[in-house]
Design a protein around this motif. Sequence first.
Motif, mmCIF file in Angstrom:
data_model
loop_
_atom_site.group_PDB
_atom_site.id
_atom_site.type_symbol
_atom_site.label_atom_id
_atom_site.label_comp_id
_atom_site.label_asym_id
_atom_site.label_seq_id
_atom_site.Cartn_x
_atom_site.Cartn_y
_atom_site.Cartn_z
ATOM 1 N N LEU A 3 33.556 2.084 18.994
ATOM 2 C CA LEU A 3 33.461 1.398 17.710
ATOM 3 C C LEU A 3 32.824 2.253 16.624
ATOM 4 O O LEU A 3 32.963 1.969 15.464
ATOM 5 N N ALA A 6 34.958 3.160 13.989
ATOM 6 C CA ALA A 6 35.693 2.020 13.486
ATOM 7 C C ALA A 6 36.265 2.290 12.094
ATOM 8 O O ALA A 6 35.593 2.841 11.238
ATOM 9 N N GLY A 7 37.507 1.919 11.895
ATOM 10 C CA GLY A 7 38.112 2.010 10.570
ATOM 11 C C GLY A 7 38.550 3.399 10.178
ATOM 12 O O GLY A 7 38.943 3.631 9.046
ATOM 13 N N SER A 9 41.122 4.950 10.995
ATOM 14 C CA SER A 9 42.545 5.059 10.657
ATOM 15 C C SER A 9 43.061 3.707 10.194
ATOM 16 O O SER A 9 43.598 2.947 10.978
ATOM 17 N N ALA A 11 45.160 0.646 8.508
ATOM 18 C CA ALA A 11 46.588 0.380 8.672
ATOM 19 C C ALA A 11 47.311 0.373 7.339
ATOM 20 O O ALA A 11 47.524 -0.657 6.738
ATOM 21 N N PHE A 66 32.552 -2.353 3.620
ATOM 22 C CA PHE A 66 33.286 -1.115 3.876
ATOM 23 C C PHE A 66 32.666 0.040 3.117
ATOM 24 O O PHE A 66 32.157 -0.144 2.006
ATOM 25 N N ARG A 67 32.715 1.223 3.739
ATOM 26 C CA ARG A 67 32.339 2.400 2.978
ATOM 27 C C ARG A 67 33.480 2.703 2.007
ATOM 28 O O ARG A 67 34.623 2.266 2.226
ATOM 29 N N LYS A 70 37.320 3.356 2.816
ATOM 30 C CA LYS A 70 37.582 3.080 4.228
ATOM 31 C C LYS A 70 38.243 1.725 4.450
ATOM 32 O O LYS A 70 38.593 1.384 5.567
ATOM 33 N N PRO A 72 40.920 -1.209 4.727
ATOM 34 C CA PRO A 72 42.352 -1.210 5.007
ATOM 35 C C PRO A 72 43.142 -1.799 3.833
ATOM 36 O O PRO A 72 42.590 -2.480 2.985
#
Lengths: 475, 99
Positions: A3, A6-7, A9, A11, A66-67, A70, A72
Amino acid sequence: MGLARAGSSPAFPICYHERGVQLKVTTNLLDNCEVQMIVELETERLDRAKGAAARRLARRVSIPGFRKGKAPYSVILQHLGEDRIVENAVDDLGQEVYKEALEKTEINPFAPGNLVDASLEKKPTFTFNVPVAPNVDLGDYRSVRLDYHPVEVEDKAVDDTMGQIQAKHAVLEPIERPSELGDVITINAYGTLNPGKENSESLADEKDIDLLLDEQSEWPMPGMTEKIVGMEIDETREFQLHFPEDYDNNDLAGKQVHWSISCTNAKSRTLPEMNDEFAALLSAEYKTLLELRVAVREQLEQAATKQKSQEYRGEIIGAILEGSNIAFPPIMLRERVNNLLREQEGALQSRGLTLLDYLKIEDKTEEEYRAEIEPDAILQLQRSLILTEIVETEGLKVDDKQVDEQIEKTSATFGDSADKIREMLSKENGRKSVELDLLTEMALERLEAIAKGEEPELPPDTERENAATIHTGSK
Amino acid sequence: MDLSLFDVLLRPLVTEKSSFQNEKLGQYVFEVAPDATKTQIKEAVQSLFDVNVIQVNTLVMPAKRARKQRRMVTRTSQYKKAVVKLADGETIEMFEGVK
């Protein structure tokens, strides 16, 4: 634990398509030298652009949880709204697609095209208007014939000029006696229009003006000389004068003016005698008065010929314009109008005004003013297009030597700053503008020759093509 | 405990970490009522989203101190978080965003 990444990649909708292959382009030629280019592309292409746009936008906004950069796609979409993403995507994609479509259709744009419509329903479709090179059909310009009457300088004009030269060299001497006709007096003049009436207003309030006492003089007002002749220094005269009923200025015709004139200085004026000595005194070039007279006549003739030729050339262009068919893209006209506006602004600046001030004074909006100068711009544009076309069809060329000579000639007229001007003109841009000026002059000369019926020969075809490429290269 | 279905789940947690869990692990993360039990959470998710829940893990996220400006110390309150694993291939639309 995995984890931690996490994030890493998110989508995004990624489509692995070969780029630029699925464009469907249809083109329509519009009347105004523009090509309408309708480009239809695959939906995936738009999705990809949306993804890229979202990623780019996400780097700039912070989304809670979210950073930066980063989040989605779905989260960005929720956060920013689809409109903003689509807008960005269309901006980007539009440029990309525009380039590809141009390559595919092999259209050679004359100026940057613009996106006029983007419809994203079902199949994304972009509509561009691409300006293409102006279309100039001069018609049968070689059959244009106009009468040319060479100018003649009348003796009276020469006499007048000689008189002016004589007056310029008059000798002024202070006098003690009352002034006479032919003397020059210095006066303070105060004039009131409609004296003693409700609408009276100040017409003139001048200090220290030199006035030649001459019966013919109509300045500052007809009949003034009679009233002030005989004045002495420190004398003041008050009198009333009427403007004649048929005076040029309708606002003043028939009006009464009260004048208060005081004389501050008086001088006699002695004109030099017109003889060979006077001519020699003016310049070493002239030995006799006759030589001076001949030189004056030549100068007058030159000036008159120049003016006449300008008028004549204007008439020729007008005649060609009538028989020709010229179409140009609207962007050219817009540019030309912009140029005129800039020139106007420059002229205003020297008077300490801005264009906005001027518009306020004239009580016009910029659009109104633009519309007002548009006819001028159209005329200028047509003229320059005609000349460009003449240069091409007539195979007119200038070589480096001619350009050098012209630069030398132009800079020589600037006297002290000649070196500076020469340096400026010798740069690439300077040379080009000199070259264009020369070509314009040559084209006008050629037109003059044609209109006078001299029928200059057309160059062989090959040369003509060369000239055309050189010329378009220098645009 | 007498909680209605709608009182159990307080809000979905959408963060970088929870996005990863959605996509790669088929797990969905909620903030839940402090006294909700795993069974209640399972039932709530199953009936509200029409999916099959395989596993529910819960944890209480501790309160944290944070500083506002220089001196002001504020606290974030503690809350209960539930990680719900769905049957293979099942998704919850709400997390996928507006399509």
